[in-house]
Enzyme design. Structure first.
Site, PDB file in Angstrom:
ATOM      1  N   SER A 136      -6.842   4.224   3.725  1.00 45.89           N
ATOM      2  CA  SER A 136      -6.681   3.489   4.882  1.00 45.89           C
ATOM      3  C   SER A 136      -8.200   3.299   4.995  1.00 45.89           C
ATOM      4  O   SER A 136      -9.080   2.599   4.839  1.00 45.89           O
ATOM      5  CB  SER A 136      -6.084   3.940   5.773  1.00 45.89           C
ATOM      6  OG  SER A 136      -5.484   2.908   7.139  1.00 45.89           O
ATOM      7  N   ASP A 270       2.250  -3.365   2.055  1.00 47.27           N
ATOM      8  CA  ASP A 270       2.279  -2.723   3.272  1.00 47.27           C
ATOM      9  C   ASP A 270       1.306  -3.710   4.158  1.00 47.27           C
ATOM     10  O   ASP A 270       0.848  -4.943   4.167  1.00 47.27           O
ATOM     11  CB  ASP A 270       0.780  -2.203   2.288  1.00 47.27           C
ATOM     12  CG  ASP A 270      -0.414  -1.712   3.622  1.00 47.27           C
ATOM     13  OD1 ASP A 270      -0.551  -1.480   4.917  1.00 47.27           O
ATOM     14  OD2 ASP A 270      -1.447   0.038   3.045  1.00 47.27           O
ATOM     15  N   HIS A 299       2.191   3.263   3.314  1.00 49.75           N
ATOM     16  CA  HIS A 299       0.520   3.030   3.102  1.00 49.75           C
ATOM     17  C   HIS A 299       0.278   4.729   4.060  1.00 49.75           C
ATOM     18  O   HIS A 299      -0.663   4.815   3.077  1.00 49.75           O
ATOM     19  CB  HIS A 299       0.585   2.120   4.551  1.00 49.75           C
ATOM     20  CG  HIS A 299      -1.256   2.140   4.954  1.00 49.75           C
ATOM     21  ND1 HIS A 299      -1.802   1.560   4.687  1.00 49.75           N
ATOM     22  CD2 HIS A 299      -1.737   3.076   5.906  1.00 49.75           C
ATOM     23  CE1 HIS A 299      -2.849   1.313   4.861  1.00 49.75           C
ATOM     24  NE2 HIS A 299      -3.443   2.717   5.753  1.00 49.75           N
TER      25      HIS A 299
END
Length: 324
Positions: A136, A270, A299
């Protein structure tokens, strides 16, 4: 390479100050000190996890153990929390009590980049090559690290569900930006009040919040209890508000310069980095190792798919490891 083992693996836990901020480090494998250049027993390679946000090391506990086993227990696998995202143990403050201020705004996005570079400089020998596995916002941090410290011996960077552009314009970003940038202080009072609940009640609240998952990693539940700390939440939300404002344009220059060292892995559903972000980067870098998830992983894969992700990564890296 062997499949991920269920055997218990050596796991060492440390709480340290890095750039003056409390930092939680989990180290998988028998190597606890990789800083001495003259140590003949140093491994050739360190796998280092750069977390997402919240950047609590505990979320990646199962992941690093699975990765370590998948690598035949040949290389150390470490995860370093973001500065100030961990709840320090009793007797340790969130900020080091010192007159020397190592870094301005260590809890901000730029500070987190410098925090990781500082950790490597102080704790990892220059002779050791790195595999950076980022998740991320950790992907943005990793690209910045490679840009600012080209001397790092990065063998490969694996960027999982990369939030490296247009975060505020993403579906989740549109929802969260007003909350993070204007209303985050409103959340501090309920978190403060919840912090007085017994640990068992906090864990029950976390289980209730994650009840929609068929299987949830137990370490994720334990780690999430740390989110009932005002200091942790304040640092997490502050960093997130900066992400919305600062992660705008994709750094295509750094990507181009390091393309042969990069592996991208995008999700199909996502809401932080939608599929058209994948389509566009794939079009811009047709020769890059840019993959689209075919397994429906979320995610926040650490909640329920750590072992599956670790197994995939060990497969992806076999060519790199055979060249060592």
């Amino acid at each position: 390479m062997r499949s991920v083992s269920e055997e218990p693996v050596p796991l060492h836990e440390e709480f340290i100050y890095c750039c003056g901020a409390a930092t939680h480090v989990l180290k998988c494998g028998p190597w606890k000190d990789l800083s001495k250049d003259d140590n003949k027993n140093l491994p050739r390679l360190l796998f280092m996890i750069i977390p997402g946000n919240p950047g609590l090391a505990g979320y990646y506990r199962t992941f690093i153990q699975a990765l370590y086993c998948g690598l035949n227990q040949q290389y150390p696998v470490w995860v370093v929390s973001h500065a100030g995202h961990c709840k320090p143990p009793s007797g340790m403050e969130m900020i080091e009590d010192t007159d020397i201020k190592e870094l301005e705004d260590v809890f901000g996005l730029n500070g987190q980049v410098e925090h990781k570079l500082n950790f490597i400089k102080k704790n990892v020998s220059k002779d050791i090559k790195l595999v950076l596995i980022a998740h991320s916002i950790g992907c943005y941090i990793t690209l910045e690290m490679m840009k600012r410290a080209s001397e790092l011996q990065v063998l490969r960077s694996v960027l999982l569900f990369p939030t490296i552009e247009r975060m505020a314009q993403s579906p989740q970003g549109k929802l969260m930006t007003p909350l993070l940038c204007k209303l985050r202080y409103v959340l501090y009072m309920p978190v403060y009040l919840l912090s007085f609940l017994p640990e068992g009640v906090k864990a029950s609240l976390v289980r209730f919040a994650l009840r929609g998952m068929k299987t949830c990693d137990e370490s994720s539940i334990t780690t999430s209890v740390n989110l009932f700390s005002v200091d942790c939440i304040a640092n997490i939300l502050y960093m997130a508000s900066q992400e919305m404002m600062k992660v705008v344009e994709r750094d295509s220059t750094t990507i181009k310069q390091n393309l042969k060292k990069l592996t991208f892995y995008y999700g199909t559903g996502d809401s932080w980095c939608p599929q058209h972000y994948y389509d566009e980067i794939k079009m811009d870098f047709p020769d890059g190792d840019i993959r689209l998830c075919e397994k429906g992983l979320r995610h926040a894969f650490v909640l329920d798919a750590s072992k599956e992700m670790a197994a995939m990564i060990t497969d992806w890296l076999q060519d790199d490891l055979t060249k060592l």
